[in-house]
Write an enzyme that holds these catalytic residues in place. Sequence first.
Site, PDB file in Angstrom:
ATOM      1  CD  GLU A 320      -2.988  -1.234   2.198  1.00  0.00           C
ATOM      2  OE1 GLU A 320      -2.764  -0.671   3.286  1.00  0.00           O
ATOM      3  OE2 GLU A 320      -4.057  -1.834   1.954  1.00  0.00           O
ATOM      4  CG  ASP A 394      -7.512  -5.495   5.223  1.00  0.00           C
ATOM      5  OD1 ASP A 394      -6.895  -5.773   6.258  1.00  0.00           O
ATOM      6  OD2 ASP A 394      -7.659  -4.325   4.803  1.00  0.00           O
ATOM      7  CD  GLU A 422      -9.854  -1.220   7.931  1.00  0.00           C
ATOM      8  OE1 GLU A 422      -8.926  -1.754   8.573  1.00  0.00           O
ATOM      9  OE2 GLU A 422      -9.739  -0.847   6.746  1.00  0.00           O
TER      10      GLU A 422
HETATM   11  C1  GCV Z   1      -2.471   0.550   8.323  1.00  0.00           C
HETATM   12  C2  GCV Z   1      -6.034  -2.173   5.581  1.00  0.00           C
HETATM   13  C3  GCV Z   1      -6.452  -0.883   6.223  1.00  0.00           C
HETATM   14  C4  GCV Z   1      -5.311   0.099   6.265  1.00  0.00           C
HETATM   15  C5  GCV Z   1      -4.120  -0.553   6.967  1.00  0.00           C
HETATM   16  C6  GCV Z   1      -3.757  -1.819   6.220  1.00  0.00           C
HETATM   17  C7  GCV Z   1      -2.614  -2.579   6.883  1.00  0.00           C
HETATM   18  O1  GCV Z   1      -5.813  -1.989   4.220  1.00  0.00           O
HETATM   19  O2  GCV Z   1      -7.557  -0.361   5.547  1.00  0.00           O
HETATM   20  O3  GCV Z   1      -5.735   1.250   6.948  1.00  0.00           O
HETATM   21  O4  GCV Z   1      -3.028   0.318   7.041  1.00  0.00           O
HETATM   22  O5  GCV Z   1      -4.878  -2.674   6.195  1.00  0.00           O
HETATM   23  O6  GCV Z   1      -2.908  -3.539   7.570  1.00  0.00           O
HETATM   24  O7  GCV Z   1      -1.470  -2.221   6.697  1.00  0.00           O
END
Ligand code: GCV
Length: 734
Positions: A320, A394, A422
């Site tokens: 990411e 996720d 989340e």
């Molecule tokens: C900290 C998901 C979440 C992100 C998070 C990522 C991760 O994509 O939406 O906010 O980033 O996981 O675990 O690194």
Amino acid sequence: MKKTYQRRRRTGALGLVCFAFALQLLAVSNAKADDGYRLWLRYDHLPANVSKDYRPRVTSFVVQGQSPTLDAVRVELSGGCERLLDSAIPFANRIDGDGALVVGTPSGSPLIDDLGWGRQLAALGPEGFRIRSVKLGGHNVTVIASQGEVGALYGAFYFLRLLQTEQPIDRLDVSQKPRLQIRVLDHWDNLDRSVERGYAGRSLWDWDALPGKVDPRLVDYARANASIGINGSVLNNVNANSKSLSAEYLQKTKAIADVFRPYGVRVYLSARFSAPMELGGLKTADPLDPEVAAWWKRKADEIYKLIPDFGGFLVKANSEGQPGPRTYNRDHVDGANMLAAALAPHNGVVIWRAFVYDAKPGYDRAAAAFDQLQPFDGKFAANVLLQVKNGAIDFQPREPFHPLFGAMPKTQLMLEVQITQEYLGQSNHLVFLAPLWREVLDSDTRVKGPGSTVSKVLDGSLFGQRLTGMAGVANTGTDRNWTGHPFGQANWYAFGRLAWNPDTPSRQIADEWVKMTLTREPKALAVVTRIMLESREAVVDYMTPLGLHHIMWGGHHYGPAPWENKFDRPDWNPVYYHKADLNGIGFDRTATGSNAVAQYSPEVRAVFSDPAATPEKYLLWFHHVPWDRKLRSGRTLWDELALHYQRGVDWVRATRKEWDALAGVIDPELHAAVKRKLEIQERDAVAWRDACLLYFQTFSKRPLPPGVEPPQKTLEEYKAKSILEIDSLNQSLR
Ligand code: GCV
């Protein structure tokens, strides 16, 4: 000579400890109602709400030895027992009657040394403990002993839990040791005090005020963690800022570490891979560049000079948008092992995250981490752990276990779960997560025959890994009740209990938490515990039944948006995951599709490859299924899907009624807070049902089956705004 502990002079860390406890007690005595601050450490007077025949007796405390951790033991025991038993209990230097509580280590306490338990305590290790009812000097006493002071503190909390949950304490014979070594909270906290995926206020770490001013609340945070055996905190977001590793910020981290230390909580930091460039002015962060390796070595030395028990680095690399070794055409092993070499002389660890996935056309994101990391099995250094999320996408309401568990026998795997919800209604929905985590821990990888569960991979019993651990993405913040939703506390609690022993039953965890936090009244206890145990399945029903996943609104991930297709990256779009069309719905991950099933052992693969054998809870995860296919109930897929959504809504409605009926039993402030949240949860469950069914109906072209209510709004209305913006409920109730 006897003296109550409160009369003694205290300084330094103990001063802060006592100050925080005093603040807490003050808050209790001034409070008209419970604001949730005390978590599961309420220590409410036992005869209130408790069976009449429970009359435990503690007459004195004998805690020999001096240290901040032993001071924490004293403060906790005296504060806790006095409140629970409603009597001032003195400290003594020797046993002079029945009912004494003797606590300590053989090296600090001659009384415990004399017991000759050295061998047993050594087997339990410095975090393990033994609690026994014994006769000493002619008196019936209880001994809490450990090889290490932190183990003695854990034992004290265990003893207090027995009292809080009305267990007998007169014939104790308990031996406990943690099954996993690293039991750590991952805070996705930024330096500006915002919290990524945080729904309970701001970060607990006030970086601007540190190191000069340390919020006494941090003591209560550490106490809470110690009470459930959590022994580490990664302070900063995995989407890391290099500044966290600067000399200035390390002083701040040191101040936090000093407060946590008496409670056995070590600090860790997320390390940004490009820090040598951003902080050190180097031209590259290539892990094979000697200057880069030297920079990290110097940084590690600097950290350990300040924080000798620093835990290590957590790293999100090449994921990411984060930098990593692949930025320099190196691989994960090059990156992790270079950092590991810098930490090894100090016994620090590198926790390397397996949450990696590239954006490639036609690619299955669920297969990405395995493809990238499994080939490196056996190549990571001895102080590296690979941290793997529970599922391959996720933190969804439901995912099958991550295929890396069982596929890397020569690598030290840690489990990462998400406490902050989340994708599960954030701090608005009541969802008890222990059943979700248990489902993963109990999953059978079959790699070494039946019974090769994920929990056995994790604790080292299957493959003999040396370092073990479990991480939970924290749900804490500055909200007075810590977690936003009062029941969010139960998930923090559950994480600690499962990291200590991954086989702890969900029911036991719920029962303990309710008794310590909400009520000991038997009928209410039974109702609330059942609600908690059912809640995860209910959320799956109204969000993502039958194996659906990742159909939340993009960005904030709150509420439904199965129609969404706006992101450039296909694997950030819900349509990528459900693949609904006129024929059916679901992601074909069998040999006719992405073939991600091939990543599981042959036995598991055989089950997941066959739609008739796949557990229906995972059906649409692995298969694209025709709308008219008959499921085990005899109903069609479409009808079953619709009925699951309805069932989820029905559960929330029934829960609201049950909760309302508890009004006289639960503390009024807590009751009202949960009541408000359940109102939002019903609004959201209805929106989930309606939006998903209306949208999927555009493909299925079938009517809603009997028993499913007609939608309250049109599809266009649901598409126009996320439920975060739909109406004023959020503003008035969040
Ligand atoms: C900290 C998901 C979440 C992100 C998070 C990522 C991760 O994509 O939406 O906010 O980033 O996981 O675990 O690194």
